[in-house]
Motif scaffolding. Structure first.
Motif, PDB file in Angstrom:
ATOM      1  N   LYS A  96     -39.808  -7.022  -7.411  1.00 20.21           N
ATOM      2  CA  LYS A  96     -38.358  -6.999  -7.156  1.00 20.21           C
ATOM      3  C   LYS A  96     -37.685  -5.900  -7.967  1.00 20.21           C
ATOM      4  N   LYS A  97     -36.788  -5.190  -7.309  1.00 21.01           N
ATOM      5  CA  LYS A  97     -35.964  -4.174  -7.961  1.00 21.01           C
ATOM      6  C   LYS A  97     -34.506  -4.538  -7.723  1.00 21.01           C
ATOM      7  N   GLU A  98     -33.719  -4.472  -8.803  1.00 17.49           N
ATOM      8  CA  GLU A  98     -32.296  -4.770  -8.685  1.00 17.49           C
ATOM      9  C   GLU A  98     -31.508  -3.481  -8.516  1.00 17.49           C
ATOM     10  N   TRP A  99     -30.637  -3.473  -7.529  1.00 21.55           N
ATOM     11  CA  TRP A  99     -29.772  -2.311  -7.307  1.00 21.55           C
ATOM     12  C   TRP A  99     -28.383  -2.605  -7.838  1.00 21.55           C
ATOM     13  N   THR A 100     -27.862  -1.644  -8.633  1.00 20.34           N
ATOM     14  CA  THR A 100     -26.502  -1.773  -9.143  1.00 20.34           C
ATOM     15  C   THR A 100     -25.689  -0.587  -8.628  1.00 20.34           C
ATOM     16  N   GLY A 101     -24.417  -0.572  -9.010  1.00 13.79           N
ATOM     17  CA  GLY A 101     -23.571   0.537  -8.587  1.00 13.79           C
ATOM     18  C   GLY A 101     -24.054   1.875  -9.113  1.00 13.79           C
ATOM     19  N   THR A 102     -24.779   1.849 -10.251  1.00  9.48           N
ATOM     20  CA  THR A 102     -25.157   3.119 -10.868  1.00  9.48           C
ATOM     21  C   THR A 102     -26.644   3.439 -10.754  1.00  9.48           C
ATOM     22  N   GLY A 103     -27.452   2.515 -10.218  1.00 10.84           N
ATOM     23  CA  GLY A 103     -28.874   2.825 -10.118  1.00 10.84           C
ATOM     24  C   GLY A 103     -29.684   1.569  -9.844  1.00 10.84           C
ATOM     25  N   ALA A 104     -30.938   1.597 -10.293  1.00 11.27           N
ATOM     26  CA  ALA A 104     -31.818   0.472 -10.000  1.00 11.27           C
ATOM     27  C   ALA A 104     -32.737   0.227 -11.176  1.00 11.27           C
ATOM     28  N   ARG A 105     -33.203  -1.054 -11.318  1.00 11.48           N
ATOM     29  CA  ARG A 105     -34.192  -1.356 -12.359  1.00 11.48           C
ATOM     30  C   ARG A 105     -35.151  -2.421 -11.834  1.00 11.48           C
ATOM     31  N   TRP A 106     -36.402  -2.337 -12.294  1.00 14.51           N
ATOM     32  CA  TRP A 106     -37.412  -3.301 -11.892  1.00 14.51           C
ATOM     33  C   TRP A 106     -37.235  -4.605 -12.654  1.00 14.51           C
ATOM     34  N   VAL A 107     -37.394  -5.724 -11.967  1.00 17.98           N
ATOM     35  CA  VAL A 107     -37.312  -7.037 -12.600  1.00 17.98           C
ATOM     36  C   VAL A 107     -38.606  -7.288 -13.370  1.00 17.98           C
ATOM     37  N   ASP A 108     -38.487  -7.803 -14.596  1.00 18.31           N
ATOM     38  CA  ASP A 108     -39.683  -8.118 -15.385  1.00 18.31           C
ATOM     39  C   ASP A 108     -40.282  -9.453 -14.964  1.00 18.31           C
ATOM     40  N   ALA A 109     -41.601  -9.537 -15.021  1.00 18.97           N
ATOM     41  CA  ALA A 109     -42.280 -10.816 -14.766  1.00 18.97           C
ATOM     42  C   ALA A 109     -41.865 -11.805 -15.847  1.00 18.97           C
ATOM     43  N   ARG A 110     -41.800 -13.098 -15.469  1.00 16.89           N
ATOM     44  CA  ARG A 110     -41.364 -14.101 -16.418  1.00 16.89           C
ATOM     45  C   ARG A 110     -42.534 -14.904 -16.953  1.00 16.89           C
ATOM     46  N   HIS A 111     -42.499 -15.114 -18.256  1.00 17.08           N
ATOM     47  CA  HIS A 111     -43.562 -15.896 -18.879  1.00 17.08           C
ATOM     48  C   HIS A 111     -43.620 -17.305 -18.285  1.00 17.08           C
ATOM     49  N   SER A 112     -42.457 -17.874 -17.935  1.00 17.43           N
ATOM     50  CA  SER A 112     -42.428 -19.247 -17.417  1.00 17.43           C
ATOM     51  C   SER A 112     -43.174 -19.351 -16.087  1.00 17.43           C
ATOM     52  N   ASP A 113     -43.161 -18.274 -15.291  1.00 18.83           N
ATOM     53  CA  ASP A 113     -43.915 -18.312 -14.031  1.00 18.83           C
ATOM     54  C   ASP A 113     -45.420 -18.325 -14.300  1.00 18.83           C
ATOM     55  N   GLN A 114     -45.820 -17.525 -15.295  1.00 14.10           N
ATOM     56  CA  GLN A 114     -47.240 -17.498 -15.662  1.00 14.10           C
ATOM     57  C   GLN A 114     -47.681 -18.878 -16.154  1.00 14.10           C
ATOM     58  N   SER A 115     -46.859 -19.495 -17.002  1.00 13.83           N
ATOM     59  CA  SER A 115     -47.192 -20.822 -17.529  1.00 13.83           C
ATOM     60  C   SER A 115     -47.276 -21.849 -16.408  1.00 13.83           C
ATOM     61  N   ALA A 116     -46.354 -21.747 -15.449  1.00 11.71           N
ATOM     62  CA  ALA A 116     -46.339 -22.704 -14.342  1.00 11.71           C
ATOM     63  C   ALA A 116     -47.631 -22.608 -13.544  1.00 11.71           C
ATOM     64  N   ALA A 117     -48.083 -21.403 -13.303  1.00 15.38           N
ATOM     65  CA  ALA A 117     -49.323 -21.231 -12.542  1.00 15.38           C
ATOM     66  C   ALA A 117     -50.514 -21.751 -13.352  1.00 15.38           C
ATOM     67  N   GLU A 118     -50.464 -21.527 -14.667  1.00 15.70           N
ATOM     68  CA  GLU A 118     -51.622 -21.908 -15.491  1.00 15.70           C
ATOM     69  C   GLU A 118     -51.789 -23.416 -15.608  1.00 15.70           C
ATOM     70  N   ARG A 119     -50.703 -24.166 -15.418  1.00 12.99           N
ATOM     71  CA  ARG A 119     -50.861 -25.615 -15.573  1.00 12.99           C
ATOM     72  C   ARG A 119     -51.703 -26.212 -14.448  1.00 12.99           C
ATOM     73  N   TRP A 120     -51.927 -25.472 -13.337  1.00 18.08           N
ATOM     74  CA  TRP A 120     -52.799 -25.984 -12.270  1.00 18.08           C
ATOM     75  C   TRP A 120     -54.264 -25.717 -12.617  1.00 18.08           C
ATOM     76  N   HIS A 121     -54.631 -25.900 -13.851  1.00 15.69           N
ATOM     77  CA  HIS A 121     -55.998 -25.716 -14.327  1.00 15.69           C
ATOM     78  C   HIS A 121     -56.410 -24.254 -14.318  1.00 15.69           C
ATOM     79  N   GLN A 122     -57.603 -24.025 -14.717  1.00 13.15           N
ATOM     80  CA  GLN A 122     -58.042 -22.648 -14.964  1.00 13.15           C
ATOM     81  C   GLN A 122     -58.902 -22.098 -13.837  1.00 13.15           C
ATOM     82  N   VAL A 123     -59.157 -22.885 -12.825  1.00 12.65           N
ATOM     83  CA  VAL A 123     -60.122 -22.503 -11.792  1.00 12.65           C
ATOM     84  C   VAL A 123     -59.817 -21.136 -11.197  1.00 12.65           C
TER      85      VAL A 123
END
Lengths: 84, 172, 172, 84
Positions: free
Chosen positions: B134-161
């Motif tokens: 995801k990239k956010e567009w503003t009136g003056t330009g654009a920036r890439w959205v950073d990955a969130r640690h909470s998303d990584q943690s959420a995926a990891e709770r479904w075990h390590q398989v």
């Protein structure tokens, strides 16, 4: 010598000013390829050697750095994903 | 590895700039399958609070070729873990504005807990495994959205398989 | 007791013999609320496998007056536990056939995990607290469906707060 | 004396052959009312005194057996619910 088709996405594509390239090398693993790219310096070193996270996919599968490289492989390097 | 395992669930994936219609996709999913007793769905939208005040659009880049394949694998992985009868995933790409739909996941099963859990599993893995940015567009330009640690943690709770299978190059 | 606590989520409840349209209810739920980033939904259907081979219909009896009140309380309880922006519940009554929709729950939040968890919570409580009873019709007569222990267990895993409040007359 | 409006649903309604009735009594709690109904014998005893589970709601709220009864209360007795 192996032929590798490299792809870059999102921030890395913009930082490298490059969408794709084809390289010929003898690298055995993804990590060795990354080292070769870091040696280019500039944005390559900044993005791949400064601890900023990135991902590697070989032929559309996410892989660990020690994944082997086969001749003709498509190797994509990109930031952690942010979809959904 | 997953390709060797038979998956009985119907799986349908769409990656498109086009918007989706939840009701239409729900009806298509349950059509003629009288073994379905429960359908869970998730729809993700671009929300205002997600964005700084000057952001007026999102742009979703993806990796054509890998995108559909990775979504199919995530759906197959869910169908191995829960007794699903059908999975439908629709992810949009391109330019989106606040209020626009981004992603839809439908999971159908005989029982509600399978439908719920498989749906949440698919979203957690999609957020950490599917090649979208995801990239956010503003009136003056654009920036890439950073990955969130909470998303990584959420995926990891479904075990390590799955993480063991796919590997990981960092610990963000 | 719940009546004293302010709940900010929009809550709308329907108990009706009429069928619902998931897409229409979804659109009504998100309408003009740009703070919604995630909508989870659940739809329960009458399935063939749920029934003996000679069962050709279900009949849903309810307790008019208590039904909507109990569904509202369950939605309010969910909105106290998770930061929800809107909840929509539709439960059908009367005669239903295999493939027919029985119940729909929509939960909208800024974040996906709240939407998922609140939705599953509402279904678990609905199954053990809302005054609906299913009767199966066969070619030769009818019989009441027994409550399932697994539904009781599912509701109990959401802590003891609500069960203490409501009390219980048995341990089935 | 209190006036109580009793309602029965689903299997209990069918077994008692009764949808609703109004009773006048001095019962203090739901449990005392249940004991009065059991004393009617027959289906009342079979359903309410044999260990088969049932629920009690007073004025639309599920309650425990020791819940107090107020004059004019609506008391519903029914099997465990099976909606959803």
């Amino acid at each position: 010598m192996k032929t590798l088709h490299l792809l870059y996405f999102a921030r890395l594509r913009e930082r490298f000013g490059l969408e794709r390239e084809t390289v010929r090398c003898n690298d055995g693993t993804a990590a060795e390829l990354i080292d070769r790219l870091i040696a280019r310096g500039g944005a390559w070193r900044e993005e791949l050697a400064s601890g900023r996270p990135f991902r590697i996919a070989i032929d559309h599968d996410l892989v660990a750095p020690d994944a082997p490289l086969c001749d003709g492989a498509e190797v994509a390097i990109f930031p952690p994903v942010t979809g959904g | 590895m997953l390709d060797d395992v038979p998956v009985n669930a119907r799986i349908e994936i769409t990656v498109s700039a086009e918007d989706f219609d939840l009701g239409r996709e729900f009806n298509a999913l349950i059509h003629d399958d009288r073994g379905i007793g429960a359908v869970a769905s998730f729809v993700g939208l671009v929300r205002d609070l997600n964005l700084d005040s000057d952001v007026n659009a999102l742009e979703l880049e993806h990796y054509p070729g890998m995108t559909e394949k990775s979504l199919t694998r995530i759906a197959e992985e869910a169908a191995l873990r829960w007794p699903l009868r059908a999975v439908r995933i629709w992810h949009r790409v391109g330019r989106l504005e606040p209020g626009d739909r981004i992603v839809m996941v439908l999971t159908a099963s005989a029982h509600r807990h399978s439908a719920y859990e498989a749906n949440a599993f698919i979203m957690d893995y999609l957020k950490t495994r599917a090649p979208f940015w995801k990239k956010e567009w503003t009136g003056t330009g654009a920036r890439w959205v950073d990955a969130r640690h909470s998303d990584q943690s959420a995926a990891e709770r479904w075990h390590q398989v799955v993480s063991e299978r796919y590997g990981a190059t960092d610990h963000d």
